[in-house]
Motif scaffolding. Structure first.
Motif, PDB file in Angstrom:
ATOM      1  N   PRO A 173       0.848  -1.203   0.000  1.00 56.01           N
ATOM      2  CA  PRO A 173       0.000   0.000   0.000  1.00 56.01           C
ATOM      3  C   PRO A 173       0.879   1.247   0.000  1.00 56.01           C
ATOM      4  O   PRO A 173       2.042   1.204   0.434  1.00 56.01           O
ATOM      5  N   VAL A 174       0.357   2.345  -0.505  1.00 58.91           N
ATOM      6  CA  VAL A 174       1.122   3.596  -0.588  1.00 58.91           C
ATOM      7  C   VAL A 174       1.467   4.090   0.820  1.00 58.91           C
ATOM      8  O   VAL A 174       0.614   4.094   1.716  1.00 58.91           O
ATOM      9  N   ILE A 175       2.721   4.500   1.000  1.00 52.82           N
ATOM     10  CA  ILE A 175       3.208   4.931   2.317  1.00 52.82           C
ATOM     11  C   ILE A 175       3.064   6.445   2.448  1.00 52.82           C
ATOM     12  O   ILE A 175       3.625   7.205   1.661  1.00 52.82           O
ATOM     13  N   VAL A 176       2.313   6.864   3.450  1.00 44.10           N
ATOM     14  CA  VAL A 176       1.978   8.276   3.644  1.00 44.10           C
ATOM     15  C   VAL A 176       2.495   8.720   5.008  1.00 44.10           C
ATOM     16  O   VAL A 176       2.475   7.930   5.959  1.00 44.10           O
ATOM     17  N   GLN A 177       2.965   9.961   5.080  1.00 47.04           N
ATOM     18  CA  GLN A 177       3.392  10.490   6.371  1.00 47.04           C
ATOM     19  C   GLN A 177       3.042  11.959   6.510  1.00 47.04           C
ATOM     20  O   GLN A 177       2.737  12.627   5.527  1.00 47.04           O
ATOM     21  N   GLU A 227      13.146   8.927   3.694  1.00 43.99           N
ATOM     22  CA  GLU A 227      13.570   7.531   3.559  1.00 43.99           C
ATOM     23  C   GLU A 227      12.450   6.627   3.060  1.00 43.99           C
ATOM     24  O   GLU A 227      12.703   5.691   2.296  1.00 43.99           O
ATOM     25  N   THR A 228      11.223   6.889   3.503  1.00 44.74           N
ATOM     26  CA  THR A 228      10.177   5.880   3.305  1.00 44.74           C
ATOM     27  C   THR A 228       8.897   6.384   2.645  1.00 44.74           C
ATOM     28  O   THR A 228       8.167   5.584   2.066  1.00 44.74           O
ATOM     29  N   ALA A 229       8.585   7.677   2.726  1.00 41.65           N
ATOM     30  CA  ALA A 229       7.240   8.116   2.341  1.00 41.65           C
ATOM     31  C   ALA A 229       7.074   8.244   0.833  1.00 41.65           C
ATOM     32  O   ALA A 229       8.039   8.503   0.103  1.00 41.65           O
ATOM     33  N   GLU A 230       5.844   8.093   0.370  1.00 46.78           N
ATOM     34  CA  GLU A 230       5.482   8.299  -1.028  1.00 46.78           C
ATOM     35  C   GLU A 230       4.492   9.453  -1.168  1.00 46.78           C
ATOM     36  O   GLU A 230       4.326  10.005  -2.246  1.00 46.78           O
ATOM     37  N   VAL A 231       3.832   9.772  -0.068  1.00 50.20           N
ATOM     38  CA  VAL A 231       2.985  10.961   0.011  1.00 50.20           C
ATOM     39  C   VAL A 231       3.261  11.591   1.365  1.00 50.20           C
ATOM     40  O   VAL A 231       3.396  10.876   2.368  1.00 50.20           O
ATOM     41  N   VAL A 232       3.376  12.914   1.390  1.00 47.85           N
ATOM     42  CA  VAL A 232       3.470  13.617   2.672  1.00 47.85           C
ATOM     43  C   VAL A 232       2.340  14.620   2.753  1.00 47.85           C
ATOM     44  O   VAL A 232       2.147  15.419   1.833  1.00 47.85           O
ATOM     45  N   PHE A 233       1.580  14.542   3.825  1.00 51.15           N
ATOM     46  CA  PHE A 233       0.578  15.563   4.099  1.00 51.15           C
ATOM     47  C   PHE A 233       1.234  16.610   4.966  1.00 51.15           C
ATOM     48  O   PHE A 233       1.651  16.340   6.083  1.00 51.15           O
ATOM     49  N   SER A 290       8.750  17.439  11.928  1.00 50.45           N
ATOM     50  CA  SER A 290       9.965  17.606  12.732  1.00 50.45           C
ATOM     51  C   SER A 290      11.163  17.074  11.960  1.00 50.45           C
ATOM     52  O   SER A 290      11.023  16.456  10.907  1.00 50.45           O
ATOM     53  N   GLU A 291      12.360  17.296  12.495  1.00 51.85           N
ATOM     54  CA  GLU A 291      13.581  16.780  11.878  1.00 51.85           C
ATOM     55  C   GLU A 291      13.470  15.259  11.685  1.00 51.85           C
ATOM     56  O   GLU A 291      13.693  14.747  10.578  1.00 51.85           O
ATOM     57  N   ALA A 292      13.083  14.554  12.733  1.00 52.61           N
ATOM     58  CA  ALA A 292      12.969  13.091  12.630  1.00 52.61           C
ATOM     59  C   ALA A 292      11.881  12.712  11.632  1.00 52.61           C
ATOM     60  O   ALA A 292      12.026  11.755  10.869  1.00 52.61           O
ATOM     61  N   GLY A 293      10.790  13.469  11.629  1.00 50.03           N
ATOM     62  CA  GLY A 293       9.685  13.191  10.722  1.00 50.03           C
ATOM     63  C   GLY A 293      10.086  13.402   9.265  1.00 50.03           C
ATOM     64  O   GLY A 293       9.741  12.607   8.390  1.00 50.03           O
ATOM     65  N   ARG A 294      10.832  14.472   8.998  1.00 50.47           N
ATOM     66  CA  ARG A 294      11.267  14.739   7.617  1.00 50.47           C
ATOM     67  C   ARG A 294      12.220  13.648   7.124  1.00 50.47           C
ATOM     68  O   ARG A 294      12.159  13.227   5.972  1.00 50.47           O
TER      69      ARG A 294
END
Lengths: 446, 446
Positions: A218-222, A235-241, A226-230
């Motif tokens: 499934p598509v990986i969304v984040q 590294e892993t996301a395909e969509v960022v909200f 934050s620094e850790a979040g970015r």
């Protein structure tokens, strides 16, 4: 205007269907829009008519943290659970992506891997996973924890959780199930991988007892900013909200995250950044502004003024609601930039204390309020100046605010070539232009 | 035959859709019946035509425990996850109950309460919860546990889990959501209860962020046959899925559990006992027996003979497959009654070693194999002699075995008044004749 090749990707935010706390009180609004399946089916089908990429369901593992005097006015307190709702909506749609939020803090990777795989099969390849960490202490108390895990550890856990889940999705090669009635072999044991994960946070043996998802994963969304979040997103996301107040913030975030991807050797096109945007569209700018003012006026003043006091870090409940915000306020330990942003908003739009409070109590993030043409101009600017790859749209109320978007703005975007007229494919990955991940344990059979 | 007032309640067992391990190899069978939503939609809609009470989805939290040589032939290794599947099936049916198995061993009560409430709302009152404890060590290893919790502790945990879940379902009074646009009150804070549970196994604050289920509580289902399981059933269950080989066993179990209910002050009619039954219906008894023999012959001999060795507690793989079972076998520590039952079956039906092994490898529990009339006679006898309140039906294969049940047996049962012609209500509770639980925290408003 000429046809552009790059197009907007559109998500629709839900939970609640309108982020605006006054939405359910708007004249003609469905008061039960968050909790009546008929309404949500209408929403999903309209989104598909409007060629949206995905329906995005936020989630919380507790009633939202707020004092009872605000909570009693909140339309968020009853909501469907994401996996059950999206599986049901999958039966009434054919192309719309279905993104569920699932927390890595209070869930088990084996359950999550299985549920998303099941949703992906039931929707024939339309599932997406919005990976979140949960920091709400009220959620912790629903799972036997009094104190909350630290931010850094939440992210380390999230990263390992992701590794386990994606590893479980790769349990079976795509061609593992031979179902050979003559020999009696249902699957080929050579095409089954037992994960055997043992890490600092999780120990998960596998195998997962469901076939590899239609989309591979499934598509990986984040959504982490934050620094850790970015870094996790790069590294892993395909969509960022994302949540940006201004074009410049959008550009900085876009450049930062896509730059991180390049450093990691990832193709920046394989991540779509969609800032949340509250969109009020009407035939004239004045009419759109009037709708927003009417919506804001429906935010209860008690809730509104406490939001404003929090944002300013100073109790402002004694101020005249119908007067302006004073130029100077006592120093506080509220975020300085946040406080200045609020004060600038009041000056720019010449808002009274009441109007400012109700704006914050309603929705104070990025908003496009205007005509189809003015909003298409703004969206196009965000796209063409690398501030966004699209938007995660929030509607002012249902059904009117949604209908206006689909009936008025969508044709304008399509006429400019900024939005598809037909879906490119049937899976969420195909429509977003994302590659299907290779199985890490099995090469395709030659 | 005259119309009887008491009627059979019918569940349909799934996961797999046919318990028989040879089912997917049967000529004309859907080989992918467990994992193709189109097939399962057909199943659910046929069950509704046959006026079944419920579709019952068993579940496992690991690939079933068996050696690879047996596993590779098993059609159970890929399956949808229950909540996602049942939410999707709810959209294609209107009266069929939807019972999901959920484990109290590897789940959190807050998640389970929420998901069942959501399924109950999405299906408009058709959800049921089959409460199980999980003893499979392979499941434990998918959740970071190497050793397994003890039986007694699993049951204590299950009972507390049930208390928490039902308490969370009662978070909101049925009339809590006033949605008064004029005042701005979305709910009445007086009609919200915060659970605040603190017990030996769980600490769960609440409130649950979803309205009380349509049925008050989804129907409570259980299957445990041990002392602890029977007691838990007598205290809490509304449906019990039982496993009886004979009418006499059914009568003893029925009398025992309903007696326990009387001692506890519960109305015995508020629990329906449904033994699992494998049903092969055809126009003649010979034809039905031939279908079963053909099915059994599709069980791979390697798997079959190892099932027989386990049942007898003695390696019998050296015996002549086409000869009879010897009258005496070496002593073993296998269950004596189980061993004798197997040997009696071989004598009664004059089975060769191969046939006996394939029967055990296919399905050796309670079976009704015959004509509509002979099977209706048997079912009626079970009902009228208090051995069962109905059955949890297992079909020999899909679609043919299912179609034969619905097209041939159902009309015979209806003609005898043993099965409804129309559903009594729209919720699973209404159709089963079960009361809607009172909210433990709120009396209805006068």
């Amino acid at each position: 205007m000429s046809t552009v090749t790059r197009q907007l990707k559109l998500g629709a935010f839900m939970r609640p269907v309108s982020i605006h706390t006054g939405a359910w009180r708007y004249p003609g609004a469905w008061r039960d829009a968050n909790f009546n399946f008929t309404r949500l089916k209408y929403l999903a089908q309209r989104l598909e008519q409007g060629r949206f990429d995905a329906f995005f369901m936020a989630d919380h593992l507790a009633v939202l943290n707020m004092p009872m005097e605000a909570l009693r006015r909140s339309h968020t307190v009853t909501s469907f659970e994401p996996f059950t709702l999206l599986s049901a909506l999958a039966q009434h749609t054919t192309h719309l992506g279905l993104v569920a939020t699932a927390s890595t803090t209070f869930e088990e990777p084996f359950h999550i891997a299985r549920r998303f795989a099941s949703l992906d099969h039931l929707s024939e390849g339309r599932a997406g996973w919005n990976i979140v960490t949960t920091s709400n202490p009220d959620a912790a108390r629903n799972f036997g924890l009094e104190t909350h895990v630290e931010h850094a550890d939440r992210y380390a856990r999230a990263r390992e959780f992701y590794d386990v889940v994606t590893g479980l999705w790769d349990t079976w090669a795509d061609d593992a199930f031979v179902r050979d009635a003559a020999s009696g072999d249902y699957f080929d044991p050579e095409r089954l991988h037992v994960l055997g994960h043992a890490g600092p946070h999780f120990s998960v043996r596998g195998p997962l007892h469901i076939a590899r998802p239609v989309q591979g994963w499934p598509v990986i969304v984040q959504a982490g900013a934050s620094e850790a979040g970015r870094q996790l997103a790069a590294e892993t996301a395909e969509v960022v909200f994302a949540a940006h107040g201004t074009l410049e913030e959008g550009q900085r975030f876009h450049a930062d995250v896509k730059g991180r991807m390049r450093s990691l050797g990832r193709d920046p096109d394989h991540l779509k950044i969609l800032p949340g945007a509250f969109v009020v569209v009407a035939d004239t700018v004045d009419e759109a502004r009037a709708i927003r003012a009417r919506l804001d006026a429906l935010v209860h003043y008690d809730s509104a003024i406490s939001s404003l006091s929090v944002a300013l870090g100073s109790d402002v409940s004694h101020l005249d609601p119908d007067g302006p915000l004073p130029d100077s306020l006592p120093e506080s330990n509220a975020s300085k930039s946040g406080r200045e942003r609020v004060m600038a908003l009041a000056r720019r739009e010449n808002l009274t204390v009441r109007q400012l409070a109700q704006r914050l109590g309603g929705y104070a993030g990025l908003s496009f309020v205007g005509t189809p043409r003015s909003i298409a101009d703004e969206m196009q600017q965000w796209l063409e100046t690398d501030a966004a790859d699209g938007f995660n749209v929030m509607f002012p109320w249902l059904p009117g605010g949604l209908d206006a978007f689909v009936d008025k703005l969508v044709p304008e975007l399509q006429a400019r070539g900024l939005l598809r007229r037909e879906y490119e494919g049937t899976t969420l990955r195909e429509n977003l232009g994302l590659p299907r991940p290779q199985n890490r344990f099995f090469a395709p059979r030659s």
